[in-house]
Each structure stands twice: as C-alpha cells, then as structure tokens.
Design a protein around this motif. Structure first.
Motif, PDB file in Angstrom:
ATOM      1  N   GLN A  73       0.863  -1.238  -0.084  1.00  0.00           N
ATOM      2  CA  GLN A  73      -0.200  -0.115   0.050  1.00  0.00           C
ATOM      3  C   GLN A  73       0.870   1.203   0.076  1.00  0.00           C
ATOM      4  N   THR A  74       2.193   1.245  -0.100  1.00  0.00           N
ATOM      5  CA  THR A  74       2.923   2.354   0.284  1.00  0.00           C
ATOM      6  C   THR A  74       2.780   3.358  -0.757  1.00  0.00           C
ATOM      7  N   SER A  75       2.993   2.902  -2.102  1.00  0.00           N
ATOM      8  CA  SER A  75       2.628   3.816  -3.249  1.00  0.00           C
ATOM      9  C   SER A  75       1.317   4.635  -2.920  1.00  0.00           C
ATOM     10  N   LEU A  76       0.227   3.812  -2.920  1.00  0.00           N
ATOM     11  CA  LEU A  76      -1.197   4.432  -3.097  1.00  0.00           C
ATOM     12  C   LEU A  76      -1.344   5.404  -1.595  1.00  0.00           C
ATOM     13  N   VAL A  83       2.467   7.034  -7.517  1.00  0.00           N
ATOM     14  CA  VAL A  83       3.633   6.494  -8.421  1.00  0.00           C
ATOM     15  C   VAL A  83       3.168   5.225  -8.759  1.00  0.00           C
ATOM     16  N   ARG A  84       3.680   4.867 -10.262  1.00  0.00           N
ATOM     17  CA  ARG A  84       3.174   3.436 -10.611  1.00  0.00           C
ATOM     18  C   ARG A  84       4.581   2.632 -10.029  1.00  0.00           C
ATOM     19  N   VAL A  85       4.019   1.529  -9.506  1.00  0.00           N
ATOM     20  CA  VAL A  85       5.007   0.530  -9.028  1.00  0.00           C
ATOM     21  C   VAL A  85       4.610  -0.770  -9.394  1.00  0.00           C
ATOM     22  N   GLN A  86       5.443  -1.701  -9.781  1.00  0.00           N
ATOM     23  CA  GLN A  86       5.226  -3.048 -10.026  1.00  0.00           C
ATOM     24  C   GLN A  86       6.085  -4.002  -8.840  1.00  0.00           C
ATOM     25  N   HIS A 102       9.735  -2.365  -8.711  1.00  0.00           N
ATOM     26  CA  HIS A 102      10.001  -1.539  -9.839  1.00  0.00           C
ATOM     27  C   HIS A 102       9.373  -0.385 -10.228  1.00  0.00           C
ATOM     28  N   VAL A 103      10.040   0.595 -10.069  1.00  0.00           N
ATOM     29  CA  VAL A 103       9.418   1.974 -10.058  1.00  0.00           C
ATOM     30  C   VAL A 103       9.802   2.744 -11.404  1.00  0.00           C
TER      31      VAL A 103
END
Length: 463
Positions: A73-76, A83-86, A102-103
């Motif tokens: 949940q970090t990016s959200l 940020v788009r993160v895979q 993967h940023v």
C-alpha cells in the motif's frame, strides 16, 4: 533506466550489486513513509528497482502479514500523484523472500502526501527545495521556462534590428507581428525569456550564465591543478544566434584536422571530429539547455582525441540517455527551438542526434556518447575507431560497454571502477578488458597481476 537482472535465477546478486542511481536495498522493517521517499525519488528521476527484505547485505527472511500489507500500500497511501510501481516477489529459498519494487520513470513530478519532494541522485535520495522542484517541473515539461517574462524586462531590452531581420526571414509584415505570432511577448508587449535570449541587447543582464565557454587542452587526461594543460579558454555571450556563430568560428580554428575523401570524390582537410557533428552538439546544448539553472554555463572542451560538450539541465521528459537515437522530438525551450530552426541554426532534439550518429559512422568513429549527471548532460565525441561487427563478435559480452566507459572516463580506470560504472561484478569486466587488450583495443598499466593501483586505458585515437 531500470536494473536489468534475472534475480530469480541468481538472488545472491541482490546482495552484491552496488547501490546506485537505479538500485537500492531496504529492510522489511522500513517505515512505509521512508520507503515512499525512495519511490518518489526514483519516479522523479530515471526509475529503478528497490529490493525490500535485505539488511546489511543479508536476507531478512519473510515479511509478516502486517509488513506485506503496508509495503503493497506504500505508493497508494504515501505518494501524490500515485507513483506507478510493479511489485515482484523473489523467492530466495524456503525461509527468505525479497520484494522487488520496479519504479517506472514518470512524466510528472511526484511528492509525498506531506508535500515533500525527492529526487534520486547517484546512490542517494535527496529532498528538493522549492527552486529545485521548479527546475524539475521545467525538465518534466509541466512548465515552460522560456515563456516566462523575466522580472523587469520591457520592450526596450530587445535589439529591434535583430527582430526585424527575423521577421523578414519568416515573411512577417512587421517586427511586432513576428514577436506576437511566435508568442515571444506577453499581452502587454513585454518580452518573454526566449525573446531576451534570442534578440536581447544584453541577454546576460538577465541570464548571467547564458554563454558558451570553449576550452582547449593539451592532454587527453584531466590533470589536477597546475598540471592541467589548458591551452585556450574563451567565452562567447550575446544573443543565441551570435554566440553560436562566434563560438563556431573559434572552435573551427582550434580543432585538429584530418584528410578525408569527400562526397565530391576529392581528399580535403576536415576537422578530426566532423564539422556537422560537433556543430550539432553545440547547437543542441545551447537550444535545449536549462536556462532556469543560473549557476552554470555551456562548456565545449577540446582534447587531442575527443570533444566534450556539457549542458546545464537534464534530458527533458522521459528521455533515456543510453538510447539517444530513440529520442523523440522534444524541446525544453520550444519557443527558442522554433526560432532557431526558422533561422536555420538547428533542428529539434532527436533529428539532429540521429544525424550525428550517421556522420560519426561515416568516418568510422565510435558513436556519440551521452551521459547524464544530477544537473547536466554531457556529450562525448571520440576520435576512436568504431568496433567492427566481426571484432565485436569475437569479444566477451560486455566489451562494447566496457570500451565506452573507458573512452568517456577521461582518465585511466581500474577494473573495479569500470565494473562500478556499469553496475556489473568484476569478473566479466576483467574478461572483457583482457580480451580487448589481446585485440589491441586497450592497454593495461601496473606493477604486477595483483597491483591494486593497476589501470586500463584505450589505445591511441585513429588519425
């Protein structure tokens, strides 16, 4: 640019790989807000990979359920815009796991929810100040600096003779109409930054570092202090068209010549680096530099076997400097770029770069090399013979990249330094260097096989 590794087959690489612009390790115990800083920093730079689950180069084991949820949940929860993160799970063994974040590089500027902004610079994630954030917004294309009106600028700051000449070049009926048609003045008629830079009576009054500095050195290596053989040092200011012309004339006198067969079927003396190549590099630097970064100027450095052109500001948008031929047309300063193109001074970014590659290959030289630092773009033009495809096919896998690092380093480098620059371990780099030494492409200097101060350098330039 992201770290390209098959970590599933060799997870131990995660422990050995040096942290750099595109890679960092974190513990499962990291506070999600702190992890978000690195995520934002990489998204604002060139992207990268964060390996979570490693402490002091040892695997942590497996995350708790609470840690797993917080990480996902970090990016959200903590970045704005998100940020788009895979997230990829890498199983080390039955007891250990690593989360690979993967940023992706972003075309927007990202912040923490608190409003703080970060940028990945080398192996550090740095918090940006307000003026740094503004520069980042210009770089990303969110704002356009050359369309701003400098404080105190008014119509009397323009050299109207230059504007009239430009109006005639584009078929405009008057100077005022030309300025308005190209959005070079605001509604009140005050000149924008582009107008001052292109047609100002004294552009350096508003932009003190908007000039070109040309330096010629007697040695290929950058020697320290008094040992440095600086033979010439000239600065060229004034409006952009005039400073480019003045610098071009001076550079033409400084460059060494080579005798080549021209398209006319005759052997003629040309500059060692083809004229159209170094001129395109100079024009690109002037047209596409960051004029909002007031602390630096353009440097055109001439060495016996190469040219280096340093331009303030990073590549605009999502440009990957490792793939310069794929750069699409994009102008950091679109108003400046259009006027210079109409004055037949330069092309838009992308087309000119591809022409540079073609010209260097025509004379058998190595491809132009672009490098990006935290605050500048450096173009290196080497008078070095391009690796023949048959020769390259007989060399180990990373040989072309290893040779490029040595050519652009400006000094002899150790095996470890080359490996660090490429993000590789020492053994494959050493194999490439030894094979290229046998092929006569590089030389080794040291007191013995185990000399820690031994260094490698390229052989002499093609003459």
């Amino acid at each position: 640019m992201t770290v390209q590794r098959n970590f599933h087959k060799e997870p131990s690489q995660l422990l050995e790989l040096p942290e750099d612009q595109w890679f960092e390790r974190k513990s499962f115990r990291i506070n999600p807000k702190d992890l978000a800083k690195t995520i934002v920093g990489m998204a604002n730079a060139e992207g990268g990979v964060i390996a979570v689950g490693i402490t002091d180069r040892r695997f942590d084991g497996r995350p708790t359920a609470g840690q797993d949820n917080a990480l996902r949940q970090t990016s959200l929860d903590h970045t704005d815009p998100t940020v788009r993160v895979q997230i990829e799970l890498c199983d080390v063994d039955d007891r250990a796991q690593v989360y690979l974040f993967h940023v992706l590089p972003s075309e927007r500027v990202h912040y923490l929810k608190s409003g703080d902004c970060f940028l990945r610079v080398g192996d550090e994630t740095k918090q940006l100040r307000a003026d740094d954030i503004l520069e980042l917004r210009y770089t990303k294309g969110e704002q356009q600096y050359d369309a701003t009106v400098p404080m105190g600028a008014n119509p009397s700051d323009l050299d109207m003779e230059l504007v009239v000449a430009y109006a005639k070049a584009i078929g405009s009926s008057s100077a005022d109409d030309a300025l308005k048609a190209r959005n070079l003045v605001d509604r009140e008629g005050n000149p924008r930054a582009a107008a001052i830079l292109l047609f100002g009576k004294n552009p350096q009054e508003f932009f003190p570092n908007a000039h070109i500095r040309v330096l010629r050195f007697g040695e290929d290596e950058r020697l320290p202090g008094e040992l440095q053989q600086l033979l010439e040092d000239q600065r060229f200011g004034g409006p952009i068209p005039q400073q480019i012309q003045a610098a071009q004339d001076a550079i033409g006198e400084m460059l060494p010549n080579a005798r080549r067969l021209t398209n006319a079927g005759l052997f003629e003396d040309e500059s060692l680096i083809p004229h159209d190549v170094w001129l395109e590099g100079l024009v690109n630097a002037v047209v596409h530099r960051s004029y909002s970064m007031i602390g630096d100027h353009i440097r055109f450095e001439i060495y016996p076997s190469r040219i280096e052109v340093s331009s303030p500001g990073r590549f605009p948008g999502l440009v990957d400097p490792t793939r310069p031929e794929s750069i699409a047309r994009f102008a950091r300063n679109p108003l400046v770029a259009r006027v210079t193109a109409e004055l037949r001074i330069g092309q838009e970014l992308g087309e000119g770069i591809r022409r540079m590659f073609a010209s260097m290959r025509r004379v058998g030289f190595a491809d132009p090399v672009y490098a990006q630092t935290s605050g500048s773009v450096v173009l290196t033009l080497n008078a070095m013979q391009r690796l023949d495809a048959h020769v390259l096919g007989d060399l180990p896998r990373h040989s072309a990249d290893v040779l490029t690092v040595l050519e652009t380093g400006g000094r002899p480098m150790s095996t470890g330094e080359v490996a660090e620059a490429l993000g590789l371990s020492a053994p494959p780099v050493r194999r490439s260097l030894q094979a290229m030494r046998d092929a006569g492409l590089v030389r080794w200097r040291g007191n013995g096989p185990r000399d820690p101060r031994a260094v490698w350098s390229v052989t002499g330039p093609l003459r």
